[in-house]
Scaffold this motif. Sequence first.
Motif, PDB file in Angstrom:
ATOM      1  N   LYS A   1      -9.558   1.859   6.038  1.00  0.00           N
ATOM      2  CA  LYS A   1      -8.863   0.626   6.559  1.00  0.00           C
ATOM      3  C   LYS A   1      -7.667   1.371   7.150  1.00  0.00           C
ATOM      4  O   LYS A   1      -7.210   2.357   6.787  1.00  0.00           O
ATOM      5  N   THR A   2      -7.001   0.658   8.343  1.00  0.00           N
ATOM      6  CA  THR A   2      -5.557   1.020   8.754  1.00  0.00           C
ATOM      7  C   THR A   2      -4.775   0.269   7.703  1.00  0.00           C
ATOM      8  O   THR A   2      -4.976  -0.778   7.038  1.00  0.00           O
ATOM      9  N   PRO A   3      -3.507   0.679   7.609  1.00  0.00           N
ATOM     10  CA  PRO A   3      -2.220  -0.203   6.796  1.00  0.00           C
ATOM     11  C   PRO A   3      -2.415  -1.439   7.156  1.00  0.00           C
ATOM     12  O   PRO A   3      -2.668  -1.635   8.322  1.00  0.00           O
ATOM     13  N   LYS A   4      -1.864  -2.266   6.120  1.00  0.00           N
ATOM     14  CA  LYS A   4      -1.917  -3.881   6.506  1.00  0.00           C
ATOM     15  C   LYS A   4      -0.909  -4.049   7.709  1.00  0.00           C
ATOM     16  O   LYS A   4       0.154  -3.332   7.849  1.00  0.00           O
TER      17      LYS A   4
ATOM     18  N   MET B   1     -14.819   4.670  10.298  1.00  0.00           N
ATOM     19  CA  MET B   1     -14.566   3.027   9.754  1.00  0.00           C
ATOM     20  C   MET B   1     -15.266   2.257  11.043  1.00  0.00           C
ATOM     21  O   MET B   1     -15.660   1.354  10.545  1.00  0.00           O
TER      22      MET B   1
ATOM     23  N   THR C   1      -1.340  -3.100  10.713  1.00  0.00           N
ATOM     24  CA  THR C   1      -1.613  -2.193  11.889  1.00  0.00           C
ATOM     25  C   THR C   1      -3.073  -2.272  12.204  1.00  0.00           C
ATOM     26  O   THR C   1      -3.624  -2.797  11.327  1.00  0.00           O
ATOM     27  N   ARG C   2      -3.055  -1.699  13.446  1.00  0.00           N
ATOM     28  CA  ARG C   2      -4.604  -1.745  13.984  1.00  0.00           C
ATOM     29  C   ARG C   2      -4.717  -0.447  14.775  1.00  0.00           C
ATOM     30  O   ARG C   2      -3.809   0.112  15.207  1.00  0.00           O
TER      31      ARG C   2
ATOM     32  N   GLU D   1       0.987  -1.168  -0.068  1.00  0.00           N
ATOM     33  CA  GLU D   1      -0.086   0.007   0.251  1.00  0.00           C
ATOM     34  C   GLU D   1       0.822   1.155  -0.011  1.00  0.00           C
ATOM     35  O   GLU D   1       2.117   1.155   0.352  1.00  0.00           O
TER      36      GLU D   1
END
Lengths: 564, 564
Positions: free
Chosen positions: B120-123, A204, B125-126, A186
């Motif tokens: 969404k958050t980056p792959k 979200m 991550t949360r 990304e």
Amino acid sequence: MSVSKELPALDAHLSKFSYVGGYQPSKLDTTVLASGHVPSSPPSSLPHLRRWAKHMVSFSSSECSAFPSLSAEYKVDEQLSDILQNSLKMDKEIGNDNATQNKKSKGEGGKGKPGKFVLKTPKGTRDYGPAEMAVRRNVFHAIESVFHMHGAVEIETPVFELKEVLTGKYGEDSKLIYDLEDQGGEILSMRYDLTVPFARYVAMNKITNIKRYHIARVYRRDNPAMTRGRYREFYQCDFDIAGQYDAMIPDAECVQLVHQVLSKLDLGDFTIKVNHRKILDGVFGACGVPAEKFRPICSAVDKLDKSPWEDVRKEMVIEKGLDGEVADLIGEYVQQSGGEELIEKLKNDDRLKDSPVSQAGLADLKLLFDYCKDLGVDTYLVFDMGLARGLDYYTGVIYEAVLSAGQTSNEEGTVGSVAGGGRYDGLVGMFDPKKKTVPCVGVSFGIERLFAIQERKQRDEFGKIRATQTEVFVAAACKGMVQERLKLLGLLHGAGIKAESSYKNNPKLLSQLQYAEDNGIPLVALIGESEVQEGIVKLRNTSTRQEETIMREDLISAVKERLK
Amino acid sequence: MSVSKELPALDAHLSKFSYVGGYQPSKLDTTVLASGHVPSSPPSSLPHLRRWAKHMVSFSSSECSAFPSLSAEYKVDEQLSDILQNSLKMDKEIGNDNATQNKKSKGEGGKGKPGKFVLKTPKGTRDYGPAEMAVRRNVFHAIESVFHMHGAVEIETPVFELKEVLTGKYGEDSKLIYDLEDQGGEILSMRYDLTVPFARYVAMNKITNIKRYHIARVYRRDNPAMTRGRYREFYQCDFDIAGQYDAMIPDAECVQLVHQVLSKLDLGDFTIKVNHRKILDGVFGACGVPAEKFRPICSAVDKLDKSPWEDVRKEMVIEKGLDGEVADLIGEYVQQSGGEELIEKLKNDDRLKDSPVSQAGLADLKLLFDYCKDLGVDTYLVFDMGLARGLDYYTGVIYEAVLSAGQTSNEEGTVGSVAGGGRYDGLVGMFDPKKKTVPCVGVSFGIERLFAIQERKQRDEFGKIRATQTEVFVAAACKGMVQERLKLLGLLHGAGIKAESSYKNNPKLLSQLQYAEDNGIPLVALIGESEVQEGIVKLRNTSTRQEETIMREDLISAVKERLK
């Protein structure tokens, strides 16, 4: 000079290094730049040279003059050295330096590779040492305790976001966003503030109401002015209330919170200025500002806290093409400030009394004053018609807190804001596919400025800042006491007492006592062979230097008594 | 198909978007990938396609199968749609979806631009929500209180470093470092751990001794296994002692600290395994391992906690070319564990008694056991000859803490380590121009695992986790009480009591009481018109639902009494 041949070589060099001289700017860079052989905007076929050239012009001439000459340790790459010497007009000093280094490099066995880089943190960033962190910790705790007083929850979001999340939120400032390299996957950017990630989080997770705080660092590729405390990596401290609620109740809570935090930090008198975007818009409309100029004129008004009205008027008329008479009319309004009497006066103002948008804003503000009075936080509240706040997304009440003169005056004598915020009802909707929004109101504390003020205050009060919390230093009066000291440490720790001892087998008594003094450790537990045999400990008060003999079994209670 | 024409168009599309379908992976990506028209390694002239292709293969097939079909809201770029439809064999479903969307897009007025991306958050991550943050806060406080017990100071370093600082420190794992885009200026990378920035800090500031802790997030472009709690952005919690000190005193303090933290978090029984790199090296030497194979063989031994000896032996002999008999000899040693008696036994071991390096390690370990006994933290200490620790930079004592079975067993039933560390005397020297080093010993807590354990524990114990600390909810029994509620809030806050009220003008009584119950707020201060007139407040205990009538002037003391 054959530019076509040499510049690509320089480009290749800069693909590996930040600067001509390695990883730190030096006189080599300014010399190359001043040589006139590098075009000010190199072609895109030389991306690294282009990057370097673009970056170099971001330095002020005073910054450039502070660059170091290359240290003697630096070895210039042989090939690069040739480029520099053959193709660029170097000034004598650098040329000679270079030649020497090159020789040295050859002398050490041929192809020199670029040597040590000078250790530093990235431009615009810094480390925070123990004393600074201790101050920060205290400020955080004070502020967090107020947040918890209001039942706020804490959230944490990633330090980077999908680039798209940040796109279109910061206008011109978007160029200051740090992007991550595309390494497959990304496209990511570092967060620029905490508000947009908060709005993304609310949208979200389809949250309808939340009262949250978030204290974390944000990233801006600004030209750092580190001497004035402005960095590219800095903390923000945000408190926001999201939810569809009745008028002014959450807004008043934000004002109350600002009042409580500044009182808690004991910063002396302050002023909380409030205004309302609807009042500003109403004034603009009533004075004859065309609708498309509302935001530009608003951002001109925003400068009133730093510039005199004459300058602001000039910006409106000359830069933004506003009619001079309209500007004068605006000037009559935005230079007023006061309390509830000003609200009453404006309600009946000839131009505003028929402006529904102004009247709505004034009604809100009246309610806000009432609620703040109920909460007991109206002492420092001022209705300031010249308060505009820069950000486009505010839609209602706005506020800003400034400390009274003398408290925050920096080297240049200006007094800055320490908190600000307002209502922004549209931001969350930007993230919702159906544009469904959640009204928000919030406040952001200028926490880096608060750190600086507290740090200065503590140094003034205590001479220096204590970075540790140690209560007892365990010292030995003679050799061979390591294990006895460790036993005593285990005993003290077991009782929850903060205790340290030397890491040496046989430390000198004087240096142990000195350590306790230097680090502000209030008590020293002193043992020697005879103390161990007799089962006693000498307890020394570091500041009075008085010693008492305590039975070992009474040590814990004796220490606790003296620490009270 | 004319690859030469279509792939560049796809490349151009991917220069703007992370995925074929926008900013989130979808079935469109897998379809395109499965079509066979995109080479597995596209030429470097198509860098975006290359990035995408490289990234796509990083997904497991189960991850791919979980990708969503494109949502109906997504509008494929017209030109891209043509590419997809004309050039790639699309499966019917996607093809149809696409056609519909394309029509819709056209219907809405021509050139559709790529629509909303899914939030969404980056792959990897949360976000962390309120309940998770409350648990984290408690764990941080518990650990920090132990750090302060030892007189440790805190430092903070930037989240990114000059790339060069990280280069050459992580071996093969360097490929997992996040780089920032070159936007003009220095070349930066996100920190990969806290140890290297610490060593940089010590070297850069020419610090000769420091005992510091640092709790912060680090970044690794690993393949995230989020279901098992492994993320690309995660917290580390490090405690290190730097300085030239006498043998084993700081090392024992690290073991003590691990003991104290795990005890404080109340995690039940645990084991602290210790070993020494010199003992391992001595064993390798005595068994006949060639010097250049010490590190590879050591990293094979490191797998003993997860794999049976047979597998480790296989790795040594087959992968690393070690003589089978030598491997068997090693096996005899590294499968032993015990206490001080094992140290004694090895001191007199036929092969080790003439190995100075082994004897030095054994002497250190004996001292460590003695000191830990003095400190009262030897209960869970085990000398485990199979403990090797992966990192190359350890030079002395190494240790690792594991919880007793049942405490940390995850879905797969394995028990993981919750803390680990050791002595690394060479790292700081890597940053010093004269290679002058500062010996270090430290420990890193597996804090993300500790969070997870605490979270489960709290849910098990209390059913749910309280994210706020509110003590009193101010409620109204009838309409028109906003201002009276605010006055009461001001009163409570003024006394340092954590209090909240509804943001509505006229909230229903039942929903106010319900809010207090749902959020675990122990007390409700209830007022109606008559209470205000009579100067009283009804104080309700949320859990017993009992109400008492309190005079307003006695409210603060009554609340404080009941909160005790």
